[in-house]
Design a protein around this motif. Structure first.
Motif, PDB file in Angstrom:
ATOM      1  N   GLY A  68      -6.924   4.527   1.650  1.00  0.00           N
ATOM      2  CA  GLY A  68      -7.307   3.042   1.591  1.00  0.00           C
ATOM      3  C   GLY A  68      -6.433   2.211   2.293  1.00  0.00           C
ATOM      4  N   GLU A 113      -2.800  -1.221  -2.851  1.00  0.00           N
ATOM      5  CA  GLU A 113      -3.618  -0.408  -3.913  1.00  0.00           C
ATOM      6  C   GLU A 113      -4.029  -1.207  -5.247  1.00  0.00           C
ATOM      7  OE1 GLU A 113      -1.566   2.483  -1.499  1.00  0.00           O
ATOM      8  OE2 GLU A 113      -0.814   0.690  -2.285  1.00  0.00           O
ATOM      9  N   HIS A 151      -7.197  -3.347  -4.191  1.00  0.00           N
ATOM     10  CA  HIS A 151      -8.426  -2.710  -3.525  1.00  0.00           C
ATOM     11  C   HIS A 151      -9.880  -3.273  -4.258  1.00  0.00           C
ATOM     12  CE1 HIS A 151      -6.551   1.087  -2.098  1.00  0.00           C
ATOM     13  NE2 HIS A 151      -6.242   0.065  -1.063  1.00  0.00           N
ATOM     14  N   THR A 172     -15.576   3.630   2.385  1.00  0.00           N
ATOM     15  CA  THR A 172     -14.658   2.848   2.186  1.00  0.00           C
ATOM     16  C   THR A 172     -14.578   1.744   0.715  1.00  0.00           C
ATOM     17  OG1 THR A 172     -14.296   2.201   4.436  1.00  0.00           O
ATOM     18  CG2 THR A 172     -13.358   0.656   3.070  1.00  0.00           C
ATOM     19  N   LEU A 200     -11.943   2.084  -2.458  1.00  0.00           N
ATOM     20  CA  LEU A 200     -11.607   0.842  -3.138  1.00  0.00           C
ATOM     21  C   LEU A 200     -12.032   0.571  -4.398  1.00  0.00           C
ATOM     22  CD1 LEU A 200     -11.905  -1.535   0.170  1.00  0.00           C
ATOM     23  CD2 LEU A 200      -9.783  -0.354  -0.487  1.00  0.00           C
ATOM     24  N   ASN A 251     -11.753   4.847  -6.322  1.00  0.00           N
ATOM     25  CA  ASN A 251     -10.585   5.543  -6.076  1.00  0.00           C
ATOM     26  C   ASN A 251     -11.089   7.120  -5.557  1.00  0.00           C
ATOM     27  OD1 ASN A 251      -7.901   5.564  -5.768  1.00  0.00           O
ATOM     28  ND2 ASN A 251      -7.677   6.909  -7.813  1.00  0.00           N
ATOM     29  N   LYS A 263     -11.043   9.110  -3.121  1.00  0.00           N
ATOM     30  CA  LYS A 263     -10.060   9.269  -1.693  1.00  0.00           C
ATOM     31  C   LYS A 263     -10.389  10.571  -0.978  1.00  0.00           C
ATOM     32  CE  LYS A 263      -6.655   6.011  -3.332  1.00  0.00           C
ATOM     33  NZ  LYS A 263      -5.215   5.938  -3.798  1.00  0.00           N
ATOM     34  N   THR A 312      -8.744   3.958   5.685  1.00  0.00           N
ATOM     35  CA  THR A 312      -9.955   3.687   4.704  1.00  0.00           C
ATOM     36  C   THR A 312     -10.726   4.718   5.504  1.00  0.00           C
ATOM     37  OG1 THR A 312     -10.636   1.805   5.971  1.00  0.00           O
ATOM     38  CG2 THR A 312      -9.583   1.494   3.900  1.00  0.00           C
TER      39      THR A 312
END
Length: 312
Positions: free
Chosen positions: A18, A23, A26, A83, A87, A90, A92, A179
């Motif tokens: 991200g 964080e 986000h 993305t 955000l 989570n 990822k 991201t």
């Protein structure tokens, strides 16, 4: 692309972090991203819908505008949904194949957008310098073929990027501080020699941007020469007004593109938060503003939009 040969941990995924250092924010950062993405999608699909429905808009200028709308949709849609998942939720992880595929389609859209802007500059030159022969020189079929050539160029230029990355070893560090899978961001986490990757990325970006900007500058140089030869001041203003929207789009697109590209490679004083944030803004802002600019500056398109709004 899922079967590309990575020398270490084929099955393991990359991790997109991200916006590093932000964080905690986000969730809030995702809100303007989502709003801009939604506005951009609505505006560009509206352009495609209106031009598709209205027979009177089936002209080279509007066909090129549809190409621009498609590249804007492609640029933002290849990145922003993932993305937002990072955000907001989570999420990822991204597979190696997914990462390389995202990179491939993102950079194709970027190269295509640059080519379309160059083609639109040439379209304005023909419209101003040879108005009586405009429809004979730029037929819809020729513009469609030009779009196909631009797409083939983009594929041929971008394809080596994921192929070259697939040959790199990725060791323990599989965390991408970004991201999305931007080419240089992925190359930086490799434990191998990335000289070829960096060189190719730099040469390709400079060649594409340089060629298309040269075409645009040449077209506008010829446009200015043609306008100077027109004796009527009213005709001067009318001719230049036809270029206003295109110039605004060029300013929005190339300014954000060049800033993101140059800071990513050459600036060590700009924080990673600024790098990543601006890289996302670069994908969102042109997509959001381009249909607004053309809707406001193009009388015929504005009239057709007004007709549909009033009908509703």
């Amino acid at each position: 692309m899922a079967n590309f040969n990575l020398t270490s941990s084929k099955a393991s995924a990359f991790i997109l972090m991200g916006i590093p250092g932000l964080e905690a924010a986000h969730i809030w950062i995702a809100i303007p991203f989502c709003v801009c993405y939604t506005i951009g999608l609505f505006g560009n699909f509206m352009v495609l819908f209106i031009v598709g429905k209205e027979q009177s808009l089936h002209k080279p200028m509007y066909l090129l505008l549809c190409f621009l709308a498609l590249t804007d949709i492609g640029m933002s849609s290849s990145v922003i949904p993932k993305t937002l998942c990072i955000l907001w939720f989570n999420l990822k992880d991204i597979t190696v194949g997914g990462c390389l595929t995202q990179m491939f389609f993102l950079h194709i859209a970027i190269v295509m957008q640059s080519a379309v802007l160059g083609a639109m500059a040439f379209d304005r030159f023909v419209a101003i310098s040879n108005p009586l022969r405009y429809t004979a020189i730029l037929t819809n079929a020729r513009v469609a073929n030009l779009g196909l050539v631009c797409l083939i160029r983009a594929v041929l230029l971008v394809l080596p990027m994921p192929l070259l990355l697939s040959r790199l070893p990725f060791c323990d560090n599989r965390i991408i501080p970004h991201t999305y899978c931007e080419h240089i961001a992925v190359a930086k986490i490799s434990c191998g020699d990335t000289t070829v990757n960096r060189t190719y990325g730099l040469v390709m970006a400079l060649a594409v941007t340089g060629l298309d900007l040269t075409l645009i500058a040449l077209s506008y140089g010829l446009i200015i020469r043609a306008v100077i030869r027109i004796s009527s001041k009213k005709a001067h203003q009318k001719a230049l007004n036809t270029c206003t929207a295109h110039l605004c789009v060029i300013l929005v697109s190339y300014t954000s593109c060049l800033f993101s590209f140059l800071t990513q490679r050459f600036s060590q004083s700009i924080s990673s938060q600024a790098h990543v944030t601006f890289a996302n803004v670069y994908l969102l802002v042109p997509s959001m503003f381009n249909p607004v600019i053309y809707g406001a500056k193009t009388k015929e398109l504005r009239a057709k939009l007004g007709k549909y709004i009033c009908r509703r």
